[in-house]
Design a protein around this motif. Structure first.
Motif, short mmCIF file in Angstrom:
data_model
loop_
_atom_site.label_atom_id
_atom_site.label_comp_id
_atom_site.label_asym_id
_atom_site.label_seq_id
_atom_site.Cartn_x
_atom_site.Cartn_y
_atom_site.Cartn_z
N GLY A 192 0.85 -1.17 0.00
CA GLY A 192 0.00 0.00 0.00
C GLY A 192 0.89 1.23 0.00
O GLY A 192 2.12 1.13 -0.04
N ARG A 193 0.27 2.38 0.06
CA ARG A 193 1.08 3.60 0.03
C ARG A 193 0.47 4.67 0.91
O ARG A 193 -0.71 4.68 1.21
CB ARG A 193 1.24 4.13 -1.39
N ALA A 222 -9.20 2.51 3.66
CA ALA A 222 -8.60 3.48 4.57
C ALA A 222 -7.82 4.57 3.85
O ALA A 222 -7.15 5.38 4.48
CB ALA A 222 -7.67 2.76 5.55
N GLY A 223 -7.88 4.60 2.52
CA GLY A 223 -7.12 5.59 1.78
C GLY A 223 -5.66 5.26 1.64
O GLY A 223 -4.84 6.12 1.34
N LEU A 224 -5.30 3.98 1.83
CA LEU A 224 -3.91 3.53 1.74
C LEU A 224 -3.66 2.73 0.47
O LEU A 224 -2.67 2.03 0.34
CB LEU A 224 -3.54 2.70 2.97
N SER A 225 -4.59 2.81 -0.47
CA SER A 225 -4.47 2.21 -1.79
C SER A 225 -4.42 0.69 -1.76
O SER A 225 -3.59 0.07 -2.42
CB SER A 225 -3.23 2.77 -2.51
N SER A 226 -5.35 0.09 -1.04
CA SER A 226 -5.42 -1.37 -1.03
C SER A 226 -5.74 -1.93 -2.40
O SER A 226 -5.24 -2.99 -2.79
CB SER A 226 -6.47 -1.84 -0.01
N VAL A 250 -3.71 7.75 10.91
CA VAL A 250 -4.93 7.60 11.69
C VAL A 250 -6.02 7.11 10.73
O VAL A 250 -6.51 7.87 9.89
CB VAL A 250 -5.38 8.91 12.35
N ASP A 251 -6.36 5.84 10.84
CA ASP A 251 -7.46 5.29 10.05
C ASP A 251 -8.75 5.65 10.77
O ASP A 251 -9.06 5.11 11.83
CB ASP A 251 -7.30 3.77 9.93
N THR A 252 -9.52 6.57 10.20
CA THR A 252 -10.74 7.03 10.85
C THR A 252 -11.86 6.00 10.77
O THR A 252 -12.89 6.16 11.42
CB THR A 252 -11.25 8.34 10.22
N ARG A 253 -11.65 4.99 9.95
CA ARG A 253 -12.65 3.93 9.73
C ARG A 253 -13.95 4.48 9.16
O ARG A 253 -15.01 3.88 9.28
CB ARG A 253 -12.88 3.13 11.01
N SER A 254 -13.83 5.63 8.52
CA SER A 254 -14.92 6.19 7.73
C SER A 254 -14.59 5.86 6.29
O SER A 254 -13.73 6.50 5.68
CB SER A 254 -15.01 7.70 7.94
N ARG A 255 -15.21 4.82 5.75
CA ARG A 255 -14.79 4.25 4.47
C ARG A 255 -15.11 5.16 3.29
O ARG A 255 -16.20 5.71 3.18
CB ARG A 255 -15.43 2.88 4.26
N HIS A 256 -14.14 5.28 2.40
CA HIS A 256 -14.31 6.12 1.23
C HIS A 256 -14.59 5.26 0.00
O HIS A 256 -14.33 4.07 -0.01
CB HIS A 256 -13.07 6.98 0.99
N SER A 276 -8.19 8.10 5.80
CA SER A 276 -7.20 8.29 6.85
C SER A 276 -6.60 9.69 6.85
O SER A 276 -6.77 10.45 5.90
CB SER A 276 -6.07 7.26 6.70
N VAL A 277 -5.90 9.97 7.95
CA VAL A 277 -5.15 11.21 8.14
C VAL A 277 -3.72 10.83 8.49
O VAL A 277 -3.49 9.80 9.16
CB VAL A 277 -5.77 12.04 9.28
N ILE A 278 -2.74 11.61 8.04
CA ILE A 278 -1.37 11.46 8.53
C ILE A 278 -1.06 12.64 9.43
O ILE A 278 -1.48 13.77 9.18
CB ILE A 278 -0.33 11.36 7.39
N ALA A 279 -0.31 12.37 10.49
CA ALA A 279 0.09 13.42 11.43
C ALA A 279 1.58 13.28 11.70
O ALA A 279 2.06 12.18 12.01
CB ALA A 279 -0.69 13.31 12.74
#
Length: 362
Positions: A10-11, A104-108, A192-198, A318-321
């Protein structure tokens, strides 16, 4: 019978969101989490796919768009795109296991597609370079799956390197490694995987791509990468929505170049304001955030994060911090507490580290 195992990561994207389909720039890196494909050649013109937790799919190598839907469309799309490119596939049995969080926005999905593409190329001894696979995966996503994505995700997956971000130039299909070491600066990049699926294939994502394309045409250029004078370009646009979209894309491209300069200079801490500015632009100009994403950024910054932003297509994910290693737990606790108070699903946290790209494992 020929067999093998291939995997693709993933990325995460440090910066450069929603720019690659406008001929622009992005700065992703490959994650340690990977999709693994165990593959076996067969000679009857059939593809079978078994995926942990998702069941099984079977279809002919001559599949056409619309025949396979759901998760299997990502595999069938690669088979279709390879065939359209002239590759002669005899068939394969594929067994898939993925550690990349889904939705999660990580390009699965691109991780799956890249692993499948490498497996089929390897099994059939096809002479296809990774630059060709980038386009094959894009065709699979755009024309078979129906998701109007660009090239950044598969380029990060195919060209990733350990301890390197990848400067992706979508116009020229180049992937330039850039030193990227958070730990040596005492920092962590937290996902941070918000678990709000896109959902990438929905109408909102496509609408933004169309708006950017139409704005480029109105400005008399191939794509928004060519905007040299942003104020002049915005003054020539009459649609206020187009103004916002163009402002995001042009400024986001500039933020990518600023981030590359910082990483090359070892000034990793200074990435924080760029991340936060990117999120504000994605929220206000590109309008792809949702409450879970905005709350995550606000809570992380209030708890001491140096910067934070949403990643991926938006509308969830997701969010990156960017955080001090010593302050990671307080930031995570602050986000979790903010989610509890608002009744959101419990978030999940991961530390992102640049990893190697897609490969044959054995």
């Amino acid at each position: 019978m020929r067999t093998g195992t291939w995997s693709a990561p993933g990325r995460v994207n440090i910066i450069g969101e929603h720019t690659d389909y406008s001929g622009g720039l992005a700065l992703p890196f490959a994650l340690p989490q990977r999709t693994v494909v165990h593959a076996r050649l067969r000679d009857d013109g059939r593809i079978t796919v078994a995926s942990d937790g998702y069941g099984e799919v079977e279809f002919p190598v001559a599949t056409r768009p619309g025949e396979i839907t759901g998760w299997g469309a990502h595999v069938a799309g690669v088979v279709w795109a390879l065939g359209r490119s002239g590759a002669a596939l005899s068939g394969a049995d594929l067994r898939v296991h993925s550690a990349v969080p889904h939705g999660a926005g990580l390009s699965s999905s691109h991780s799956l597609e890249c692993a499948v593409a490498l497996a089929l190329v390897g099994l059939h001894d096809l002479d296809l370079g990774r630059d060709q696979l980038v386009r094959i995966v894009q065709h699979a996503e755009n024309e078979y799956v129906g998701a109007p994505t660009g090239v950044m995700d598969q380029m990060a997956s195919l060209y990733g390197e350990a301890d390197r971000a990848i400067l992706v130039d979508a116009r020229h299909l180049t992937a330039e490694p850039v030193p990227c070491d958070f730990a040596s600066s005492g920092l962590d990049l937290v996902i941070v995987d918000t678990r709000s699926r896109h959902r990438h294939a929905d109408g909102e994502y496509g609408a933004r791509r169309r708006t950017c394309h139409e704005a480029a045409e109105a400005l008399g250029m191939k794509d928004l990468r060519d905007v040299a004078d942003l104020d002049d370009a915005l003054a020539r646009l009459t649609d206020p929505v187009a103004v916002r979209r163009v402002r995001h894309v042009v400024r986001e491209n500039a933020r990518v170049l600023d981030a590359v300069e910082l990483l090359r200079g070892g000034r990793v801490r200074e990435l924080g304001p760029l991340l936060t500015a990117s999120h504000a632009s994605l929220r206000d100009d590109y309008e792809v955030t949702v409450p879970e994403l905005d709350v995550t950024v606000e809570a992380a910054l209030a708890a001491g994060a140096l910067g934070a932003r949403m990643i991926g297509g938006g509308f969830g994910g997701s969010v990156i911090a960017l955080v001090e290693q010593a302050g990671r737990k307080p930031v995570e606790a602050a986000v979790a507490d903010a989610f509890r108070r608002r009744g959101f699903a419990e978030p999940e946290f991961h530390v992102a580290r640049p990893s190697h790209g897609a490969s044959r494992d054995r």
